[in-house]
Design a protein around this motif. Sequence first.
Motif, PDB file in Angstrom:
ATOM      1  N   ASP A  68       0.807  -1.222   0.000  1.00 28.28           N
ATOM      2  CA  ASP A  68       0.000   0.000   0.000  1.00 28.28           C
ATOM      3  C   ASP A  68       0.843   1.277   0.000  1.00 28.28           C
ATOM      4  OD1 ASP A  68      -2.306  -1.409  -0.154  1.00 28.28           O
ATOM      5  OD2 ASP A  68      -2.752  -1.327   1.997  1.00 28.28           O
ATOM      6  N   SER A  71       1.373   3.867  -2.950  1.00 25.12           N
ATOM      7  CA  SER A  71       0.517   5.024  -3.211  1.00 25.12           C
ATOM      8  C   SER A  71       0.448   5.951  -1.992  1.00 25.12           C
ATOM      9  CB  SER A  71      -0.887   4.556  -3.599  1.00 25.12           C
ATOM     10  OG  SER A  71      -1.416   3.741  -2.567  1.00 25.12           O
ATOM     11  N   ARG A 253      -3.658  -6.109   6.329  1.00 27.28           N
ATOM     12  CA  ARG A 253      -3.630  -5.088   5.280  1.00 27.28           C
ATOM     13  C   ARG A 253      -4.943  -4.331   5.218  1.00 27.28           C
ATOM     14  NH1 ARG A 253      -2.300  -5.944  -1.142  1.00 27.28           N
ATOM     15  NH2 ARG A 253      -2.664  -3.764  -1.729  1.00 27.28           N
ATOM     16  N   GLY A 297       1.910 -15.949   9.828  1.00 23.72           N
ATOM     17  CA  GLY A 297       1.296 -16.890   8.903  1.00 23.72           C
ATOM     18  C   GLY A 297      -0.117 -16.539   8.497  1.00 23.72           C
TER      19      GLY A 297
ATOM     20  N   PRO B  79      -2.957  -0.985  -7.957  1.00 23.96           N
ATOM     21  CA  PRO B  79      -2.868  -2.109  -7.040  1.00 23.96           C
ATOM     22  C   PRO B  79      -3.208  -1.750  -5.589  1.00 23.96           C
ATOM     23  CG  PRO B  79      -0.704  -1.501  -7.915  1.00 23.96           C
ATOM     24  CD  PRO B  79      -1.697  -0.650  -8.595  1.00 23.96           C
ATOM     25  N   ALA B  80      -3.122  -0.472  -5.207  1.00 25.14           N
ATOM     26  CA  ALA B  80      -3.362  -0.119  -3.806  1.00 25.14           C
ATOM     27  C   ALA B  80      -4.847  -0.063  -3.466  1.00 25.14           C
ATOM     28  CB  ALA B  80      -2.734   1.220  -3.498  1.00 25.14           C
ATOM     29  N   ASP B 181      -7.834 -16.560  16.523  1.00 27.08           N
ATOM     30  CA  ASP B 181      -7.135 -16.921  15.284  1.00 27.08           C
ATOM     31  C   ASP B 181      -6.506 -18.310  15.286  1.00 27.08           C
ATOM     32  OD1 ASP B 181      -7.606 -14.260  14.302  1.00 27.08           O
ATOM     33  OD2 ASP B 181      -5.898 -13.586  15.482  1.00 27.08           O
ATOM     34  N   VAL B 184      -6.819 -20.627  12.114  1.00 26.27           N
ATOM     35  CA  VAL B 184      -6.077 -20.413  10.869  1.00 26.27           C
ATOM     36  C   VAL B 184      -4.575 -20.606  11.055  1.00 26.27           C
ATOM     37  CG1 VAL B 184      -7.797 -18.901   9.829  1.00 26.27           C
ATOM     38  CG2 VAL B 184      -6.005 -17.915  11.257  1.00 26.27           C
ATOM     39  N   SER B 185      -4.161 -21.082  12.216  1.00 26.19           N
ATOM     40  CA  SER B 185      -2.728 -21.259  12.464  1.00 26.19           C
ATOM     41  C   SER B 185      -2.240 -22.539  11.794  1.00 26.19           C
ATOM     42  CB  SER B 185      -2.492 -21.328  13.975  1.00 26.19           C
ATOM     43  OG  SER B 185      -1.109 -21.418  14.246  1.00 26.19           O
ATOM     44  N   LYS B 203       1.910 -16.816   1.945  1.00 22.68           N
ATOM     45  CA  LYS B 203       2.537 -17.294   3.166  1.00 22.68           C
ATOM     46  C   LYS B 203       1.484 -17.837   4.136  1.00 22.68           C
ATOM     47  CE  LYS B 203       5.851 -15.667   6.487  1.00 22.68           C
ATOM     48  NZ  LYS B 203       6.389 -14.517   7.165  1.00 22.68           N
ATOM     49  N   VAL B 204       1.720 -18.997   4.696  1.00 21.42           N
ATOM     50  CA  VAL B 204       0.881 -19.483   5.790  1.00 21.42           C
ATOM     51  C   VAL B 204       1.814 -19.805   6.942  1.00 21.42           C
ATOM     52  CG1 VAL B 204      -0.877 -20.479   4.289  1.00 21.42           C
ATOM     53  CG2 VAL B 204       1.018 -21.900   5.069  1.00 21.42           C
ATOM     54  N   GLY B 205       1.306 -19.838   8.135  1.00 21.21           N
ATOM     55  CA  GLY B 205       2.182 -20.166   9.244  1.00 21.21           C
ATOM     56  C   GLY B 205       1.500 -20.059  10.572  1.00 21.21           C
ATOM     57  N   LEU B 206       2.373 -19.977  11.592  1.00 21.07           N
ATOM     58  CA  LEU B 206       1.955 -20.033  12.974  1.00 21.07           C
ATOM     59  C   LEU B 206       1.241 -18.748  13.387  1.00 21.07           C
ATOM     60  CD1 LEU B 206       2.602 -22.294  14.941  1.00 21.07           C
ATOM     61  CD2 LEU B 206       4.555 -20.956  15.727  1.00 21.07           C
ATOM     62  N   ASN B 207       0.183 -18.879  14.181  1.00 21.45           N
ATOM     63  CA  ASN B 207      -0.418 -17.709  14.823  1.00 21.45           C
ATOM     64  C   ASN B 207      -0.424 -17.978  16.326  1.00 21.45           C
ATOM     65  OD1 ASN B 207      -2.441 -15.874  15.976  1.00 21.45           O
ATOM     66  ND2 ASN B 207      -2.806 -15.319  13.844  1.00 21.45           N
ATOM     67  N   GLU B 208       0.258 -17.133  17.070  1.00 20.99           N
ATOM     68  CA  GLU B 208       0.462 -17.437  18.498  1.00 20.99           C
ATOM     69  C   GLU B 208      -0.535 -16.731  19.410  1.00 20.99           C
ATOM     70  OE1 GLU B 208       3.979 -14.245  19.560  1.00 20.99           O
ATOM     71  OE2 GLU B 208       4.568 -16.148  18.664  1.00 20.99           O
ATOM     72  N   ASN B 209      -1.570 -16.132  18.811  1.00 21.93           N
ATOM     73  CA  ASN B 209      -2.511 -15.317  19.582  1.00 21.93           C
ATOM     74  C   ASN B 209      -3.178 -16.103  20.720  1.00 21.93           C
ATOM     75  OD1 ASN B 209      -3.794 -12.933  20.101  1.00 21.93           O
ATOM     76  ND2 ASN B 209      -5.220 -13.035  18.387  1.00 21.93           N
ATOM     77  N   ARG B 212      -0.731 -17.363  23.496  1.00 21.47           N
ATOM     78  CA  ARG B 212      -0.298 -16.318  24.412  1.00 21.47           C
ATOM     79  C   ARG B 212      -1.390 -16.013  25.444  1.00 21.47           C
ATOM     80  NH1 ARG B 212       3.470 -12.720  24.134  1.00 21.47           N
ATOM     81  NH2 ARG B 212       3.802 -12.992  21.906  1.00 21.47           N
ATOM     82  N   GLN B 228       8.624 -15.887  25.921  1.00 19.93           N
ATOM     83  CA  GLN B 228       8.192 -15.927  24.530  1.00 19.93           C
ATOM     84  C   GLN B 228       8.342 -17.341  23.962  1.00 19.93           C
ATOM     85  OE1 GLN B 228       6.609 -13.816  22.569  1.00 19.93           O
ATOM     86  NE2 GLN B 228       6.730 -15.316  20.912  1.00 19.93           N
ATOM     87  N   ARG B 248      -8.612 -23.668   8.768  1.00 21.48           N
ATOM     88  CA  ARG B 248      -7.677 -24.168   7.777  1.00 21.48           C
ATOM     89  C   ARG B 248      -7.543 -25.677   7.901  1.00 21.48           C
ATOM     90  NH1 ARG B 248      -3.488 -19.911   7.036  1.00 21.48           N
ATOM     91  NH2 ARG B 248      -4.538 -18.536   5.594  1.00 21.48           N
TER      92      ARG B 248
END
Lengths: 384, 476
Positions: A68, A71, A253, A297, B79-80, B181, B184-185, B203-209, B212, B228, B248
């Motif tokens: 973003d 722009s 985003r 992720g 694109p924005a 979340d 979706v981790s 990209k997919v990956g770990l979500n630590e929400n 924690r 951590q 997921r």
Amino acid sequence: MLDRRHFITSAMLGGVAGAFAPRMAFARAATAKRFVFIIQRGAADGLGTIGAIGDPAFAGVRGDLAVDFASGTRLDGLFALHPALATTAGLYARKEAVFAHAIASPYRDRSHFDGQNVLETGGATAYQVKDGWLNRLLDLLPADSARGIAVAATVPMALRGRREVASYAPSNLPDASDDLLQRVAMLYQGDAQLHGLWSEAMATRSLTNDLAQANGQNAAATGTLAARLIAPANGARIAMIETGGWDTHAGQRGRLAAQLKGLDAMIGALQTGLGPLWAETMVLVATEFGRTVAVNGTGGTDHGTGASAMVLGGGVAGGRVIADWPGLGAGALYDGRDLRPTMALDAFIGGAVAAHFGVEPGLAMATLFPASARTLAIEGLVRT
Amino acid sequence: MTQASIALNRFGIGARPDDVVGHGRDWLSAQMPAFAIRPPAIAAAPDSARVATDLASYQQAQRAARAAAPPPDAIRTAPATPPVRSDAVRAARQAMGKQAREDYGAAVAARAIAALTTQTPFVERLVHFWANHFAVSADRLTVVGLAGTLEFEAIRPHVLGRFGDMLAAVERHPAMLLYLDQAVSVGPSSALGMRVAARGGRKVGLNENLAREILELHTLGVRTGYGQGDVTELARAMTGWTVAGLGRGGGRDQGPAGRFRFAAAVHEPGVRTVLGKRYAEDGEDQARAVLRDLAVNPATATHVATKLARHFAGDVPPPAMVARLRAVFLETGGDLPSVYRALIASPEAWIETPVKFKTPWEWSIAAMRALGMTTVQPGAIAGLLTQLGQPVWKPGQPAGYDDIAASWAGPDAVMRRVEAAERFASRAGGAIDARRLAATLFPGSVSAATTEALARAESPGQALALLLVAPESMRR
């Protein structure tokens, strides 16, 4: 015309001023200066707000979250502002906005609630200081200008403390009848806590007679409301607005863009609502800590350290970004994951407030941030 | 406050004019066996299977609509700019939003009706306490309709059970898995993680929400020694914990939408170390084993004991009381009725001065019980709580709402209660004698100032409004 409601109010105001006379007797003239603190609860992403597009690692490490900024508004050789902050960019162009980057409070862990406590109390660690720095700021103002208000139904930590402050948020409930209000005042007469709260409620009510109709649903309306609460000569000089929704663990985003758009509208509404008083006003935007540099992720970022902050207003020496940029390369990160903080948020806030209200910087630091009393306030944030 | 008034108001959720039983410590402990997990109002409320089925079919339709529509030109040239949504997609989103708000309103009303009609108000208060401890916030579309089902399906069945069972039920409930979340981790080295990485796709990956907040809010508490690294390891152990139809993990054979599902394809393989203890690779049970240990950890006992003491003995929890509750929690492996009995036996919870400023929810329910109400309109009760500053299941943060007076005793908050009280009183239509009602609500505990204000009121309605905002009604 003196109707009954106003009569009750002024009678009570007299009582309050008597009971809570300031401890320090400042023989100073009333100030025209206004100060608004917009707190971003949830750890707003500093790199997503002000992108370091000139940093060679930025585009790679931020991935989708860097797009973003193509722009956005170029601020200088290194930084660009998120395109959703259009009004704010206008203020920057007019040199009425200063941004600080890679900045942090003394807090170094990753709990929102502890981090917000440090940000709001001005302590070095959570729960160490029992009152808020905005409340202590009232001690530094001339006695007859020392009025604070929370633009919310309840008083947030930063405004809590020895000084009585008001709170106000628009209500859809029908107004209570004047007779009931008067009887409630009598019923609370012997109850110290409820009497104090009620006196504040009545005093605020007289300033905002027709505000209940204003729509408080969105950010712009809140900004307009805040402007109306601090614009009158006998209104509050210090106001605090709470914003939430910054904890963007996933889908950042779109969500951050919407958040920033709301913040931008709030700032715009404050400026418009204050009119010529914008010249006398300073707005601080700050959050408890930043977010991770890398994208996680789920298209979001996690709790981090270094963040960004803003000071806006008619008298601000703006049009610049202050940062001792630590870089985004892998070796430069704090704990291997966060933007490394290189500037003390306490010093930024202390310097801004001191210059705005004409308070000696050392005194401002000692009063607002006792734990950082020996940190030098950042000077030159206001045009002289 | 007399002992009877404390039992009714501090431990209970306010008296009803038709209450006849005597109120003391025995009355509180006798409520435990009589508690109804699914009273009629809650049995009739939307359940998570129903809400999740709606969400899953909505998400499926949205994916199909997006796939069918050619990308608008706007995307290629600028694109924005976010892609312009087609009318069909937008209409479906609006319909889903409306449905979710209706489900939310129905669940809030069910919670209120259960609180108005309950014979076990002390246990009902505990349900509200735990729902706030394990808070979700109905801010996102996926959580709005599901928020209440967490309380109905994971809290109520375990409020008189073991803490560890409640913890396990909460962390596996779709509302929590979606809110923080977890659904979706993805483990970076899981089958799906590797496949996506090999394709070089998004990209997919770990979500630590969730991991924690489990450590910080649900079990050990903040600053209790975990780091951590423990957060990340727990997050890895939890990968694969997801929601059928909404999370997921791929595969068509997921079972009914909304049900807990372990998706082996996104589970991060390997041994995990949390708080210095190693947990062998055991699929779904790896994280369960961690939760079992967390549930009986001494830090968890301190955390829970502190919050309970704060809720019943005042904003600054008395250390001796915290120590007693903590000891019982540890001795019994987190047996909640044992902890509640220690709570009832604590002298610190029976001091005569009011110890708590009521939250908007507590004040509203007590006011409606005082008026003898047994039902509410779905939209009205949710709206009232929003106006009073505490929308139900919407604290905006996973820590839930604060349980201290400073959060609720604001000038504007008091004004709102006065406005709401006048409206309540005008609906009651002058049929209630506030002077007599006062003695029922606060037996032996009505102040001279309140008695005088009620006696001097210009109308029965005004007296009732004054009673609802009298100091006796604002605190417990």
